[in-house]
Design a protein around this motif. Sequence first.
Motif, PDB file in Angstrom:
ATOM      1  N   PRO A 238       6.151  -0.132   1.119  1.00 36.55           N
ATOM      2  CA  PRO A 238       4.842  -0.334   0.728  1.00 36.55           C
ATOM      3  C   PRO A 238       3.722   0.926   1.341  1.00 36.55           C
ATOM      4  O   PRO A 238       3.074   1.551   0.284  1.00 36.55           O
ATOM      5  CB  PRO A 238       4.183  -1.047   1.697  1.00 36.55           C
ATOM      6  CG  PRO A 238       4.929  -1.835   2.633  1.00 36.55           C
ATOM      7  CD  PRO A 238       6.754  -1.755   2.092  1.00 36.55           C
ATOM      8  N   LEU A 239       4.348   1.788   2.232  1.00 35.61           N
ATOM      9  CA  LEU A 239       3.550   3.136   2.207  1.00 35.61           C
ATOM     10  C   LEU A 239       4.826   4.081   1.271  1.00 35.61           C
ATOM     11  O   LEU A 239       2.923   5.294   0.678  1.00 35.61           O
ATOM     12  CB  LEU A 239       4.281   2.653   3.389  1.00 35.61           C
ATOM     13  CG  LEU A 239       4.013   2.454   5.586  1.00 35.61           C
ATOM     14  CD1 LEU A 239       4.419   2.972   6.201  1.00 35.61           C
ATOM     15  CD2 LEU A 239       2.098   3.026   5.170  1.00 35.61           C
ATOM     16  N   LEU A 240       5.593   4.197   0.860  1.00 37.17           N
ATOM     17  CA  LEU A 240       6.111   4.837   0.196  1.00 37.17           C
ATOM     18  C   LEU A 240       5.207   4.448  -1.137  1.00 37.17           C
ATOM     19  O   LEU A 240       5.382   5.614  -2.274  1.00 37.17           O
ATOM     20  CB  LEU A 240       7.175   4.593  -0.134  1.00 37.17           C
ATOM     21  CG  LEU A 240       7.849   6.150   1.025  1.00 37.17           C
ATOM     22  CD1 LEU A 240       9.653   4.729   0.795  1.00 37.17           C
ATOM     23  CD2 LEU A 240       8.220   6.753   0.907  1.00 37.17           C
TER      24      LEU A 240
ATOM     25  N   GLY B 170      -3.372  -5.466  -5.696  1.00 36.93           N
ATOM     26  CA  GLY B 170      -2.641  -6.348  -6.387  1.00 36.93           C
ATOM     27  C   GLY B 170      -1.322  -6.620  -5.568  1.00 36.93           C
ATOM     28  O   GLY B 170      -0.944  -7.863  -4.660  1.00 36.93           O
ATOM     29  N   PHE B 171      -1.275  -6.113  -5.001  1.00 32.36           N
ATOM     30  CA  PHE B 171       0.438  -5.752  -4.483  1.00 32.36           C
ATOM     31  C   PHE B 171       0.079  -4.880  -3.053  1.00 32.36           C
ATOM     32  O   PHE B 171       0.822  -4.929  -1.544  1.00 32.36           O
ATOM     33  CB  PHE B 171       1.456  -4.907  -5.724  1.00 32.36           C
ATOM     34  CG  PHE B 171       2.907  -5.250  -3.628  1.00 32.36           C
ATOM     35  CD1 PHE B 171       3.638  -6.914  -4.506  1.00 32.36           C
ATOM     36  CD2 PHE B 171       3.563  -3.893  -3.931  1.00 32.36           C
ATOM     37  CE1 PHE B 171       4.899  -6.565  -3.528  1.00 32.36           C
ATOM     38  CE2 PHE B 171       4.771  -3.745  -3.696  1.00 32.36           C
ATOM     39  CZ  PHE B 171       5.130  -5.042  -3.242  1.00 32.36           C
ATOM     40  N   VAL B 172       0.132  -2.948  -3.168  1.00 32.45           N
ATOM     41  CA  VAL B 172       0.068  -2.118  -2.057  1.00 32.45           C
ATOM     42  C   VAL B 172      -0.414  -3.135  -1.080  1.00 32.45           C
ATOM     43  O   VAL B 172       0.021  -2.810   0.473  1.00 32.45           O
ATOM     44  CB  VAL B 172       0.058  -0.537  -2.544  1.00 32.45           C
ATOM     45  CG1 VAL B 172       0.243  -0.244  -1.491  1.00 32.45           C
ATOM     46  CG2 VAL B 172       0.800  -0.545  -4.057  1.00 32.45           C
ATOM     47  N   ASP B 173      -2.147  -2.867  -1.459  1.00 31.86           N
ATOM     48  CA  ASP B 173      -2.715  -2.626  -0.125  1.00 31.86           C
ATOM     49  C   ASP B 173      -2.361  -4.006   0.666  1.00 31.86           C
ATOM     50  O   ASP B 173      -3.393  -4.468   2.151  1.00 31.86           O
ATOM     51  CB  ASP B 173      -4.679  -2.833  -0.308  1.00 31.86           C
ATOM     52  CG  ASP B 173      -4.943  -1.362  -0.594  1.00 31.86           C
ATOM     53  OD1 ASP B 173      -4.274  -0.270  -0.687  1.00 31.86           O
ATOM     54  OD2 ASP B 173      -6.085  -1.107  -2.056  1.00 31.86           O
ATOM     55  N   PRO B 174      -2.269  -5.083  -0.328  1.00 26.26           N
ATOM     56  CA  PRO B 174      -2.125  -7.128   0.125  1.00 26.26           C
ATOM     57  C   PRO B 174      -0.729  -6.860   1.472  1.00 26.26           C
ATOM     58  O   PRO B 174      -0.067  -7.359   2.503  1.00 26.26           O
ATOM     59  CB  PRO B 174      -2.445  -7.693   0.039  1.00 26.26           C
ATOM     60  CG  PRO B 174      -2.439  -7.017  -1.812  1.00 26.26           C
ATOM     61  CD  PRO B 174      -2.840  -5.550  -1.478  1.00 26.26           C
TER      62      PRO B 174
ATOM     63  N   LEU C 158      -0.600  -6.830   5.517  1.00 25.09           N
ATOM     64  CA  LEU C 158       0.529  -7.765   5.627  1.00 25.09           C
ATOM     65  C   LEU C 158       1.303  -7.800   7.221  1.00 25.09           C
ATOM     66  O   LEU C 158       1.438  -8.188   8.106  1.00 25.09           O
ATOM     67  CB  LEU C 158       1.293  -8.653   5.051  1.00 25.09           C
ATOM     68  CG  LEU C 158       2.007  -9.860   5.459  1.00 25.09           C
ATOM     69  CD1 LEU C 158       2.005 -10.806   5.369  1.00 25.09           C
ATOM     70  CD2 LEU C 158       3.626  -9.691   3.949  1.00 25.09           C
ATOM     71  N   HIS C 159       2.114  -5.920   6.544  1.00 21.76           N
ATOM     72  CA  HIS C 159       2.729  -5.792   7.817  1.00 21.76           C
ATOM     73  C   HIS C 159       1.635  -5.314   9.132  1.00 21.76           C
ATOM     74  O   HIS C 159       2.806  -5.297  10.619  1.00 21.76           O
ATOM     75  CB  HIS C 159       3.720  -4.355   7.214  1.00 21.76           C
ATOM     76  CG  HIS C 159       4.736  -4.957   7.119  1.00 21.76           C
ATOM     77  ND1 HIS C 159       5.679  -5.342   7.052  1.00 21.76           N
ATOM     78  CD2 HIS C 159       4.453  -5.001   4.953  1.00 21.76           C
ATOM     79  CE1 HIS C 159       7.149  -5.175   5.877  1.00 21.76           C
ATOM     80  NE2 HIS C 159       5.716  -5.504   4.804  1.00 21.76           N
ATOM     81  N   LEU C 160       0.682  -4.355   9.337  1.00 20.19           N
ATOM     82  CA  LEU C 160       0.474  -3.787  10.161  1.00 20.19           C
ATOM     83  C   LEU C 160      -0.426  -5.383  10.746  1.00 20.19           C
ATOM     84  O   LEU C 160      -0.358  -5.136  12.413  1.00 20.19           O
ATOM     85  CB  LEU C 160      -1.186  -3.425   9.937  1.00 20.19           C
ATOM     86  CG  LEU C 160      -0.264  -1.984   8.874  1.00 20.19           C
ATOM     87  CD1 LEU C 160      -1.393  -1.020   8.565  1.00 20.19           C
ATOM     88  CD2 LEU C 160       0.268  -1.136   9.511  1.00 20.19           C
ATOM     89  N   ASP C 161      -0.854  -6.572  10.262  1.00 24.02           N
ATOM     90  CA  ASP C 161      -1.128  -7.106  11.326  1.00 24.02           C
ATOM     91  C   ASP C 161       0.307  -7.999  12.096  1.00 24.02           C
ATOM     92  O   ASP C 161      -0.056  -8.191  12.705  1.00 24.02           O
ATOM     93  CB  ASP C 161      -1.871  -8.790  10.013  1.00 24.02           C
ATOM     94  CG  ASP C 161      -2.942  -8.459   9.648  1.00 24.02           C
ATOM     95  OD1 ASP C 161      -3.572  -6.887   9.931  1.00 24.02           O
ATOM     96  OD2 ASP C 161      -4.051  -8.605   8.716  1.00 24.02           O
ATOM     97  N   TYR C 162       0.576  -7.946  11.745  1.00 21.27           N
ATOM     98  CA  TYR C 162       2.813  -8.390  11.783  1.00 21.27           C
ATOM     99  C   TYR C 162       2.113  -7.671  13.055  1.00 21.27           C
ATOM    100  O   TYR C 162       3.095  -8.603  14.076  1.00 21.27           O
ATOM    101  CB  TYR C 162       3.963  -9.070  10.889  1.00 21.27           C
ATOM    102  CG  TYR C 162       4.989  -9.157  11.004  1.00 21.27           C
ATOM    103  CD1 TYR C 162       5.278 -10.219  11.789  1.00 21.27           C
ATOM    104  CD2 TYR C 162       6.023  -7.924  11.287  1.00 21.27           C
ATOM    105  CE1 TYR C 162       6.718 -10.084  12.279  1.00 21.27           C
ATOM    106  CE2 TYR C 162       7.575  -7.968  11.718  1.00 21.27           C
ATOM    107  CZ  TYR C 162       7.167  -9.051  12.691  1.00 21.27           C
ATOM    108  OH  TYR C 162       8.836  -9.849  12.613  1.00 21.27           O
ATOM    109  N   LEU C 163       2.486  -6.552  12.812  1.00 19.63           N
ATOM    110  CA  LEU C 163       2.826  -5.853  13.659  1.00 19.63           C
ATOM    111  C   LEU C 163       2.229  -5.562  15.456  1.00 19.63           C
ATOM    112  O   LEU C 163       2.307  -5.734  16.107  1.00 19.63           O
ATOM    113  CB  LEU C 163       3.204  -3.957  13.748  1.00 19.63           C
ATOM    114  CG  LEU C 163       4.389  -3.696  12.683  1.00 19.63           C
ATOM    115  CD1 LEU C 163       3.626  -2.277  12.043  1.00 19.63           C
ATOM    116  CD2 LEU C 163       5.596  -4.149  12.958  1.00 19.63           C
ATOM    117  N   GLU C 164       0.392  -6.142  14.237  1.00 17.63           N
ATOM    118  CA  GLU C 164      -0.138  -6.098  15.488  1.00 17.63           C
ATOM    119  C   GLU C 164      -0.146  -7.605  16.705  1.00 17.63           C
ATOM    120  O   GLU C 164      -0.292  -7.480  17.893  1.00 17.63           O
ATOM    121  CB  GLU C 164      -1.946  -6.193  15.142  1.00 17.63           C
ATOM    122  CG  GLU C 164      -2.608  -6.515  15.951  1.00 17.63           C
ATOM    123  CD  GLU C 164      -3.278  -6.061  16.901  1.00 17.63           C
ATOM    124  OE1 GLU C 164      -4.279  -6.034  18.279  1.00 17.63           O
ATOM    125  OE2 GLU C 164      -2.606  -4.729  16.936  1.00 17.63           O
TER     126      GLU C 164
END
Length: 226
Positions: free
Chosen positions: A109-111, A142-146, A150-156
Amino acid sequence: MAIVVHHLNDSRSQRVLWLLEELGLPYEIVPYRRDPRTMLAPETLRRVHPLGKAPVVVDDGRVLAESGAIVEYLAERYGGTTLVPVRDSADWLRYRYWMHYAEGSAMPPLLLKLVFDRVEGARMPFFARPIARGIVARVRRGFVDPQLALHLDYLERELAARAWFTGDAFGAADIQMSFPIEAAAGRAGLDATRPSLWRWLERVQARPAYRRALERGGGYAYARPA
């Protein structure tokens, strides 16, 4: 004989330099600079590896590519149990997971965000701009920001439960995870509103070996000021 690192500025090869500093191993750097227009590696890297990407490491006659494979190889060959947990332990399973998660799940998603940011800012005929920007906006919303959230919340949540990715001790998985988290801080909105993740980033970038690698590597856009 010193390990040789073919190092590209502002790339994943920075974490290889950091790992070598953590291990206290002698190494030499062969530096490369990105094309300022395309941001791609120079063609000269193809003489070292057919894909023309960094890092590439030469150790004892072995030519190694892919930063995850390099980090794993160096940590397991030279680090003993200092940076890699005891094999088959619960911490080792987490180590193996994060070593693969960094590129397999966190980076895509970062790429995508990087690609769509460049599309939005690219030169194009005036009549195409509204269409291109509309497509970019829809894909982001619709995709990239969500996916990024999702991943940043998971890592947090993961780092709220433990100090480091594999448990109570700093390890190679933290080095491997540094690039996607630094990239998220640089271009995907990661900040102190995710305090556990932010504190982890501050801790890793304050490590003496990390700062030494910056000095050896010649700067790194994702590093915060000391």
